[in-house]
Scaffold this motif. Sequence first.
Motif, PDB file in Angstrom:
ATOM      1  N   LEU A  40       1.320  -2.747   8.117  1.00 34.41           N
ATOM      2  CA  LEU A  40       2.041  -3.749   8.901  1.00 34.41           C
ATOM      3  C   LEU A  40       1.095  -4.828   9.429  1.00 34.41           C
ATOM      4  N   GLN A  41      -0.101  -4.426   9.814  1.00 32.74           N
ATOM      5  CA  GLN A  41      -1.065  -5.435  10.272  1.00 32.74           C
ATOM      6  C   GLN A  41      -1.432  -6.393   9.133  1.00 32.74           C
ATOM      7  N   GLU A  42      -1.590  -5.851   7.948  1.00 27.38           N
ATOM      8  CA  GLU A  42      -1.898  -6.697   6.793  1.00 27.38           C
ATOM      9  C   GLU A  42      -0.718  -7.602   6.458  1.00 27.38           C
ATOM     10  N   ALA A  43       0.502  -7.069   6.560  1.00 30.77           N
ATOM     11  CA  ALA A  43       1.690  -7.868   6.276  1.00 30.77           C
ATOM     12  C   ALA A  43       1.800  -9.042   7.239  1.00 30.77           C
ATOM     13  N   VAL A  44       1.537  -8.799   8.520  1.00 33.26           N
ATOM     14  CA  VAL A  44       1.584  -9.883   9.500  1.00 33.26           C
ATOM     15  C   VAL A  44       0.548 -10.945   9.152  1.00 33.26           C
ATOM     16  N   ALA A  45      -0.662 -10.517   8.808  1.00 30.93           N
ATOM     17  CA  ALA A  45      -1.724 -11.475   8.481  1.00 30.93           C
ATOM     18  C   ALA A  45      -1.362 -12.324   7.263  1.00 30.93           C
ATOM     19  N   ARG A  46      -0.781 -11.694   6.258  1.00 26.56           N
ATOM     20  CA  ARG A  46      -0.399 -12.438   5.053  1.00 26.56           C
ATOM     21  C   ARG A  46       0.775 -13.377   5.339  1.00 26.56           C
ATOM     22  N   ALA A  47       1.711 -12.923   6.163  1.00 23.87           N
ATOM     23  CA  ALA A  47       2.835 -13.800   6.527  1.00 23.87           C
ATOM     24  C   ALA A  47       2.336 -15.012   7.302  1.00 23.87           C
ATOM     25  N   GLU A  48       1.384 -14.805   8.200  1.00 26.47           N
ATOM     26  CA  GLU A  48       0.825 -15.917   8.967  1.00 26.47           C
ATOM     27  C   GLU A  48       0.135 -16.935   8.062  1.00 26.47           C
ATOM     28  N   ALA A  49      -0.450 -16.436   6.999  1.00 25.94           N
ATOM     29  CA  ALA A  49      -1.208 -17.326   6.110  1.00 25.94           C
ATOM     30  C   ALA A  49      -0.318 -18.083   5.133  1.00 25.94           C
ATOM     31  N   ILE A 107      10.202 -16.935   3.303  1.00 27.54           N
ATOM     32  CA  ILE A 107      10.198 -15.862   4.305  1.00 27.54           C
ATOM     33  C   ILE A 107       9.772 -14.563   3.637  1.00 27.54           C
ATOM     34  N   ALA A 108       8.796 -13.891   4.230  1.00 28.61           N
ATOM     35  CA  ALA A 108       8.339 -12.608   3.707  1.00 28.61           C
ATOM     36  C   ALA A 108       9.125 -11.471   4.358  1.00 28.61           C
ATOM     37  N   ILE A 109       9.300 -10.410   3.607  1.00 26.78           N
ATOM     38  CA  ILE A 109       9.993  -9.212   4.088  1.00 26.78           C
ATOM     39  C   ILE A 109       9.022  -8.052   3.977  1.00 26.78           C
ATOM     40  N   VAL A 110       8.917  -7.261   5.012  1.00 31.23           N
ATOM     41  CA  VAL A 110       8.074  -6.072   4.947  1.00 31.23           C
ATOM     42  C   VAL A 110       8.960  -4.847   5.146  1.00 31.23           C
ATOM     43  N   SER A 111       8.798  -3.881   4.238  1.00 32.87           N
ATOM     44  CA  SER A 111       9.615  -2.662   4.261  1.00 32.87           C
ATOM     45  C   SER A 111       8.714  -1.442   4.283  1.00 32.87           C
ATOM     46  N   VAL A 112       9.027  -0.491   5.146  1.00 35.27           N
ATOM     47  CA  VAL A 112       8.279   0.766   5.207  1.00 35.27           C
ATOM     48  C   VAL A 112       8.763   1.677   4.082  1.00 35.27           C
ATOM     49  N   LYS A 113       7.833   2.367   3.414  1.00 37.75           N
ATOM     50  CA  LYS A 113       8.163   3.151   2.225  1.00 37.75           C
ATOM     51  C   LYS A 113       8.114   4.659   2.450  1.00 37.75           C
ATOM     52  N   ASN A 154       0.864  -1.175   0.000  1.00 36.52           N
ATOM     53  CA  ASN A 154       0.000   0.000   0.000  1.00 36.52           C
ATOM     54  C   ASN A 154       0.900   1.224   0.000  1.00 36.52           C
ATOM     55  N   ASP A 155       0.387   2.387   0.348  1.00 30.41           N
ATOM     56  CA  ASP A 155       1.213   3.597   0.309  1.00 30.41           C
ATOM     57  C   ASP A 155       2.264   3.617   1.410  1.00 30.41           C
ATOM     58  N   GLY A 156       2.102   2.753   2.422  1.00 27.19           N
ATOM     59  CA  GLY A 156       3.016   2.790   3.550  1.00 27.19           C
ATOM     60  C   GLY A 156       4.070   1.711   3.574  1.00 27.19           C
ATOM     61  N   VAL A 157       3.716   0.500   3.126  1.00 30.64           N
ATOM     62  CA  VAL A 157       4.659  -0.615   3.223  1.00 30.64           C
ATOM     63  C   VAL A 157       4.613  -1.464   1.961  1.00 30.64           C
ATOM     64  N   ARG A 158       5.651  -2.256   1.795  1.00 32.12           N
ATOM     65  CA  ARG A 158       5.731  -3.239   0.722  1.00 32.12           C
ATOM     66  C   ARG A 158       6.056  -4.597   1.339  1.00 32.12           C
ATOM     67  N   LEU A 159       5.267  -5.599   1.012  1.00 30.86           N
ATOM     68  CA  LEU A 159       5.528  -6.972   1.429  1.00 30.86           C
ATOM     69  C   LEU A 159       6.094  -7.705   0.228  1.00 30.86           C
ATOM     70  N   TRP A 160       7.260  -8.339   0.406  1.00 30.07           N
ATOM     71  CA  TRP A 160       7.942  -8.918  -0.741  1.00 30.07           C
ATOM     72  C   TRP A 160       8.795 -10.102  -0.300  1.00 30.07           C
ATOM     73  N   THR A 161       9.337 -10.809  -1.276  1.00 26.15           N
ATOM     74  CA  THR A 161      10.210 -11.956  -0.983  1.00 26.15           C
ATOM     75  C   THR A 161      11.454 -11.896  -1.862  1.00 26.15           C
ATOM     76  N   LEU A 162      12.445 -12.659  -1.460  1.00 27.16           N
ATOM     77  CA  LEU A 162      13.671 -12.831  -2.246  1.00 27.16           C
ATOM     78  C   LEU A 162      13.758 -14.299  -2.644  1.00 27.16           C
ATOM     79  N   PRO A 163      13.160 -14.683  -3.772  1.00 26.08           N
ATOM     80  CA  PRO A 163      13.139 -16.100  -4.159  1.00 26.08           C
ATOM     81  C   PRO A 163      14.524 -16.713  -4.262  1.00 26.08           C
ATOM     82  N   GLN A 164      15.512 -15.915  -4.674  1.00 25.59           N
ATOM     83  CA  GLN A 164      16.862 -16.442  -4.843  1.00 25.59           C
ATOM     84  C   GLN A 164      17.557 -16.708  -3.517  1.00 25.59           C
ATOM     85  N   VAL A 165      16.991 -16.216  -2.395  1.00 23.54           N
ATOM     86  CA  VAL A 165      17.577 -16.432  -1.073  1.00 23.54           C
ATOM     87  C   VAL A 165      16.709 -17.384  -0.250  1.00 23.54           C
TER      88      VAL A 165
END
Length: 795
Positions: A511-520, A491-497, A476-487
Amino acid sequence: MSNFIVRKAAVLGAGVMGAQIAAHLANAEVPVLLFDLPAREGDTNGIVNRAIDALRKLEPSPLASKDRVAYIDAANYAQHLEQLRDCDLIIEAIAEKSEWKDDLYRQIAPFVSPDAIIASNTSGLSINRLSEALPEPLRSRFCGIHFFNPPRYMHLVELIATETTDPALLDNLESWLVSRLGKGIVRARDTPNFVANRVGVFSILAVMHHTERLGLGFDVVDALTGPLIGRPKSATYRTADVVGLDTLAHVIKTMQDTLPDDPWHGHYAVPAWLAALIGKGALGQKTRCGIFRKDGRAIKVLDLAAQDYRESGAEIDPQVLAILKNRDPAAKFAQLRASTHPQARFLWAIFRDIFHYAAFHLAEIADNARDLDLAMRWGFGWAQGPFESWQAAGWKAIAEAVKADVDAGQAMSSAALPAWVFGQVAEKGVHTPQGSYSASADAYHARSPLPVYQRQIFPERILSEEAVSGATVWENDGVRLWTLPQVDDGIAIVSVKTRNHTLGREVIVGLQEAVARAEADYSALVLWHEAPFAFGANLKEVAEAIAAGQFDLLEKYVAEFQNTSMALKYAKVPVIAAVQGMALGGGCEFLMHAAKRVIALESYIGLVEAGVGLIPAGGGCKEFAIRAAQHAARTAGNDPFEFLQPVFMTIAMATVSKSGVQARELGFAVDADKIVFNANELLYVALREARGYAEGGYYPRLSPRQIKVAGRTGIANCEMMLVNMKEGGMISAHDYAVAKAAATALCGGDVETGSLVDEQWLLSVERQLFVALLKNEKTQQRIQHMLATGKALRN
């Protein structure tokens, strides 16, 4: 990667550099013997002990924590050489006199272990020449290891091999310096002043030459050669004052004495005005007088025409300033070259001459253009190295312009540009995605293949190098949830933008959405982005809500902030916070709620809400109250206040840690949290920690139900400290009110001492106190002042 480590080190020479190198080794938990001459009177280790005492007083501190000084032991050459046998690494850092170094090497040689590495921290003497003083069996274990001052904070270390240095030894040492001491390594050739000082000192000489030629003031030149052209705030002449004018003169003298055939040799001389300052003892910052001088609050600058100091009031011509603000490098350089204004002519001249110099000497001093550019970034704080600036501005056009000026006799040297400038580099660039140009090999060289660099997922990039981007999962406008497939795509990574990674509503929700998606969908979640980690809540949003009288909305915002902290703490998957740079206020609270923290050494962490008249309300006070109760339960007295007292002062005084190590001491991190010396390794280590937690059967913690709090007695004890501080004029009445609110939150609210509460109770106390302070006029003034000035108001 090899298992090479340094279990114990020795530093020979307790001067400014030697003592601070020892301090940084101690930061890395390497015991150090710091040697110097025996004192003629009193304590034979007096020279070293005075140097160690001085380390405690220096600011910025060379020590990551005060207790690190305990790892440094004093020694002298007369009594303690036998102790060298236990050292894996011996670094010589005495004065730059070859004959003194020769004598010392001969003195220590009988006591050096056959497996030890011996290195000189010389800033420019020949490493091959110095090795001749060592016995033949030790020469393969000798090299140059040139730290930059101050060693804790400067990223660059130049590593210089002799003709006989063992290549495996050098690889091991480089890997250790990168990972354990957090350094950026450039392999330099054994030429006078190596890479960074060779180019950097010439750059200073070029600035001095063109300053005098065009009749510009030193303050004007510093205004021109600072951040506006991608250089440090100290620019040129202030940097010279900080380094020491005598030190600068010494380095210039080394170039004058050792480079007689250099086409720029005529410029390797100390200007008469600089020699005069040195002769008067005006050596710069260390004597409080140099090119600049501070008179009270006024900064004065040397005026050569008046032969006296005047008020410093630099002004850049508006037309020149407009050119410098042009974001198109090609257009910017073309306009500088075309302008007739002295300031523009000056800027074109200093760039032209550094381009000319770097190109001419590349083959001699560095393996490739990347090494030279990184040396200038890491050693002199340039935003771009000379070859990067040249390529960004259009290689061919700049090459032709430099050649034209050389041919016309306008450059500082008549030496022709080397042929490679007009060869394949003119088509491909000096930096390409595949590698950077090596003039000595006439080929493009990729980065080092040493395994240690595989730990740097996002190394500092050179122009044209491609960055790893990862795969975006959601944003969203505040954070990005992403992964590093080559590493590790599990594991999901969340970064504030957001700017400075402030924690506005879009970040909280994200961040709340990122946690929920990581849990799933994932095994773990890592919270990481480049420094700063977070500057705390979005004060602009808070101020706007206050102005609109939306205190109910603000209370809901604080509740959502707390919910985010709790989501991080009780996520079904481990949340690892990877922290570097500033982590203030809410950023500190978020990392406190993570399952584990991986913290870069240069991290500055604190709950600083008192500076804007508030208290931590994202769960920070709550976490300290829980920890105090847990610690107290293991003691005979079972009194949580014993553990709250230092925390209270930390929060009330808005104390910020001066390192990741100190963050553990202040309680923002715990002993089990990792401190990473090289910030480029932070994400790699965090991902490995996350994978370890996931594979180890991670299970979220249970929320404590019965938290014993200090209550009214704890609050009263805190108030006793505050009364003394207020009567002593150390704090204002509003400071008192804010600190009492912090004490109330830490002690569990206005309840009986020893009451048992739960987390939600503690969060509600935080929230109510926070909103009450928001309604206070003095707090509102502090918030507005911080937004307007970036500084705290003590009203």
